[in-house]
Enzyme design. Sequence first.
Site, mmCIF file in Angstrom:
data_model
loop_
_atom_site.group_PDB
_atom_site.id
_atom_site.type_symbol
_atom_site.label_atom_id
_atom_site.label_comp_id
_atom_site.label_asym_id
_atom_site.label_seq_id
_atom_site.Cartn_x
_atom_site.Cartn_y
_atom_site.Cartn_z
ATOM 1 C CB CYS A 40 -1.010 0.000 1.023
ATOM 2 S SG CYS A 40 -1.941 1.461 1.727
ATOM 3 C CG HIS A 41 0.753 5.809 -1.354
ATOM 4 N ND1 HIS A 41 0.671 6.149 -2.819
ATOM 5 C CD2 HIS A 41 1.351 6.963 -0.707
ATOM 6 C CE1 HIS A 41 1.536 7.524 -2.813
ATOM 7 N NE2 HIS A 41 1.601 8.002 -1.495
ATOM 8 C CB THR A 42 -0.107 3.784 4.200
ATOM 9 O OG1 THR A 42 -1.535 4.163 3.620
ATOM 10 C CG2 THR A 42 0.149 4.223 5.663
ATOM 11 C CG HIS A 62 -1.038 -1.748 6.260
ATOM 12 N ND1 HIS A 62 -0.135 -1.079 5.621
ATOM 13 C CD2 HIS A 62 -2.189 -1.135 5.852
ATOM 14 C CE1 HIS A 62 -0.541 -0.409 4.782
ATOM 15 N NE2 HIS A 62 -1.831 -0.263 4.724
ATOM 16 C CD GLU A 63 -3.676 -3.955 0.838
ATOM 17 O OE1 GLU A 63 -4.346 -2.938 0.909
ATOM 18 O OE2 GLU A 63 -3.017 -4.274 -0.087
ATOM 19 C CB CYS A 92 -11.008 -4.357 22.245
ATOM 20 S SG CYS A 92 -11.938 -2.799 22.825
ATOM 21 C CB CYS A 95 -12.198 0.757 24.154
ATOM 22 S SG CYS A 95 -12.455 1.241 22.449
ATOM 23 C CB CYS A 98 -15.262 -0.859 20.753
ATOM 24 S SG CYS A 98 -13.980 -1.315 19.673
ATOM 25 C CB CYS A 106 -10.667 -0.261 18.511
ATOM 26 S SG CYS A 106 -10.087 -1.368 19.958
ATOM 27 N NE ARG A 110 -3.274 5.823 17.703
ATOM 28 C CZ ARG A 110 -2.511 5.851 16.750
ATOM 29 N NH1 ARG A 110 -1.712 4.989 16.268
ATOM 30 N NH2 ARG A 110 -1.922 7.117 16.344
ATOM 31 C CB CYS A 170 -5.188 -1.711 3.491
ATOM 32 S SG CYS A 170 -4.974 0.148 3.575
ATOM 33 N NE ARG A 365 -2.950 -2.222 -2.381
ATOM 34 C CZ ARG A 365 -3.052 -0.979 -1.933
ATOM 35 N NH1 ARG A 365 -2.507 -0.023 -2.858
ATOM 36 N NH2 ARG A 365 -3.567 -0.390 -1.036
HETATM 37 P P1 NAD Z 1 -1.747 5.353 -5.185
HETATM 38 O O1 NAD Z 1 -0.447 5.960 -5.251
HETATM 39 O O2 NAD Z 1 -1.944 3.773 -5.635
HETATM 40 O O3 NAD Z 1 -2.766 6.101 -5.941
HETATM 41 C C1 NAD Z 1 -2.698 7.676 -5.710
HETATM 42 C C2 NAD Z 1 -3.291 8.281 -7.046
HETATM 43 O O4 NAD Z 1 -3.462 9.856 -7.124
HETATM 44 C C3 NAD Z 1 -2.433 7.828 -8.417
HETATM 45 O O5 NAD Z 1 -3.071 7.487 -9.270
HETATM 46 C C4 NAD Z 1 -1.875 9.375 -8.719
HETATM 47 O O6 NAD Z 1 -1.790 9.468 -9.924
HETATM 48 C C5 NAD Z 1 -2.970 10.336 -8.312
HETATM 49 N N1 NAD Z 1 -2.598 11.642 -8.027
HETATM 50 C C6 NAD Z 1 -1.544 12.017 -7.240
HETATM 51 N N2 NAD Z 1 -1.456 13.517 -7.154
HETATM 52 C C7 NAD Z 1 -2.546 13.823 -7.855
HETATM 53 C C8 NAD Z 1 -2.789 15.113 -8.138
HETATM 54 N N3 NAD Z 1 -2.323 16.185 -7.695
HETATM 55 N N4 NAD Z 1 -4.240 15.225 -8.635
HETATM 56 C C9 NAD Z 1 -4.969 14.251 -9.178
HETATM 57 N N5 NAD Z 1 -4.618 12.879 -8.894
HETATM 58 C C10 NAD Z 1 -3.343 12.771 -8.360
HETATM 59 O O7 NAD Z 1 -1.996 5.325 -3.684
HETATM 60 P P2 NAD Z 1 -3.233 4.698 -2.741
HETATM 61 O O8 NAD Z 1 -2.598 3.204 -2.468
HETATM 62 O O9 NAD Z 1 -4.472 4.584 -3.565
HETATM 63 O O10 NAD Z 1 -3.503 5.567 -1.604
HETATM 64 C C11 NAD Z 1 -4.203 6.963 -1.620
HETATM 65 C C12 NAD Z 1 -3.917 7.353 -0.128
HETATM 66 O O11 NAD Z 1 -4.810 6.809 0.573
HETATM 67 C C13 NAD Z 1 -2.561 7.682 0.247
HETATM 68 O O12 NAD Z 1 -2.311 8.959 0.846
HETATM 69 C C14 NAD Z 1 -2.577 6.666 1.341
HETATM 70 O O13 NAD Z 1 -1.675 6.879 2.370
HETATM 71 C C15 NAD Z 1 -3.977 6.700 1.826
HETATM 72 N N6 NAD Z 1 -4.767 5.663 2.635
HETATM 73 C C16 NAD Z 1 -5.390 6.185 3.545
HETATM 74 C C17 NAD Z 1 -6.296 5.142 4.291
HETATM 75 C C18 NAD Z 1 -7.069 5.364 5.461
HETATM 76 O O14 NAD Z 1 -7.603 4.468 6.308
HETATM 77 N N7 NAD Z 1 -7.578 6.671 5.434
HETATM 78 C C19 NAD Z 1 -5.972 3.671 4.074
HETATM 79 C C20 NAD Z 1 -5.036 3.579 3.191
HETATM 80 C C21 NAD Z 1 -4.462 4.273 2.455
HETATM 81 O O1 DAO Z 2 -5.334 7.352 16.206
HETATM 82 O O2 DAO Z 2 -6.853 5.913 16.878
HETATM 83 C C1 DAO Z 2 -6.096 6.412 16.210
HETATM 84 C C2 DAO Z 2 -5.887 5.400 15.098
HETATM 85 C C3 DAO Z 2 -4.941 6.064 13.852
HETATM 86 C C4 DAO Z 2 -4.754 5.247 12.963
HETATM 87 C C5 DAO Z 2 -5.510 5.362 11.439
HETATM 88 C C6 DAO Z 2 -4.883 4.838 10.310
HETATM 89 C C7 DAO Z 2 -5.428 5.434 9.210
HETATM 90 C C8 DAO Z 2 -4.613 6.191 8.444
HETATM 91 C C9 DAO Z 2 -3.411 5.412 7.878
HETATM 92 C C10 DAO Z 2 -3.552 4.612 6.705
HETATM 93 C C11 DAO Z 2 -3.220 3.382 6.796
HETATM 94 C C12 DAO Z 2 -3.001 2.273 5.718
HETATM 95 ZN ZN ZN Z 3 -12.033 -1.008 21.467
#
Ligand code: NAD
Ligand code: DAO
Ligand code: ZN
Length: 370
Positions: A40-42, A62-63, A92, A95, A98, A106, A110, A170, A365
Amino acid sequence: MRTRAAVAVESGSPMEIMEVNLEGPKAGEVLVEIKATGLCHTDDFTLSGADPEGAFPSILGHEGAGVVVEVGAGVTSLEVGDHVIPLYTPECRECDYCLNPKTNLCQKIRTTQGAGLMPDGTSRFSMLDGTPILHYMGCSTFSNYTVLPEIALAKVRKDAPFDKICYIGCGVTTGIGAVINTAKAEIGNRSIVFGLGGIGLNVIQGLRLSGADQIVGVDLNPGKVEMATRFGMTDFVNPSEVEGDLVAHLVELTGGGADYTFDATGNVGVMRTALEAAHKGWGESIIIGVAPAGAEISTRPFQLVTGRSWRGTAFGGARGRTDVPKIVDWYMNGKIEIDPMITHTMPLEDINKGFELMHKGESIRSVVLY
Ligand code: NAD
Ligand code: DAO
Ligand code: ZN
């Protein structure tokens, strides 16, 4: 025991594949053999050093999906042989968080999870010379075997293929959940998805499930169009080809602004565009992307005064032990698709190549198969 893992030794350098020590599960913990893990990007964000919580050496990932090999004392919900998906957002079920239906965050473990440790404050991983290695998001799926708390594992059906359902750990859940759990998008909605990567495509898939009338995809990379269209995108906008103001263009395209907009880029400039492209009076903009350490979002407050709202979502608002098995069923019953989004597979030895494909925008992916 010893296990093979990709170790993030320091930020900004490729991971190193090596044998590491892994202690068995303590009370409330479970030893899992990881069969497959998505990239994943993260993970890349943390490896790059941009993650404020990033610490090294650690085992990222994480995936994943795998099989329970051993359970620690007091574990009651899982047994050896169960198929599981690790959860970076645990559940859990006791908490304050939850017990509050408004959140999935949760808090039971943390503090230790954020510090790269198991709930007792120690790590199960170490280098062969004894140097401790940190866990990552409580999962560390870039190791063939890993230890997790029982509350951070979703038990799933045994006939589901590991190499596909790992993505539910994820990307799939985050994207679909952002639509279903966070936005609660209504039938007939018009929405815009910024970023058509591994997360954004699943937002599109979630919008199609929700019965959206219009799904606009926005990305700088035209190579993403074919896959996004396959998953339900009705209109594509490449910001680099728009003459004039992007917000005005999107507002016109959606007949006054979108009911829901989603940022799946992590770019704070894009987040502002997403908020401002939401419909006056009721539009909601949902931030999924994780921005670099220290980055801030901004807009004119009048955007909110006039009825737009800004929200965020982690793991798509899903309660993992409850919701993830259902999403696995959706996949197995053909309600959602995963297979076309897994564009590359590779052995652990080639994991760094998987991240190179991500950097070049050539993969949706990549999945490591153990
Ligand atoms: P990815 O790299 O596969 O996809 C990102 C896309 O955004 C790409 O296609 C890229 O071309 C496009 N992009 C980049 N800059 C841009 C712009 N300025 N305008 C338009 N498009 C643009 O990444 P991903 O795996 O899809 O992850 C996306 C985001 O989600 C990341 O920041 C990641 O950390 C985050 N994320 C968040 C959670 C959550 O729970 N909130 C979970 C997983 C990932
Ligand atoms: O503070 O309770 C908390 C949990 C924070 C973690 C949230 C993770 C979501 C964003 C990260 C992307 C994960 C792939
Ligand atoms: Zn909990």
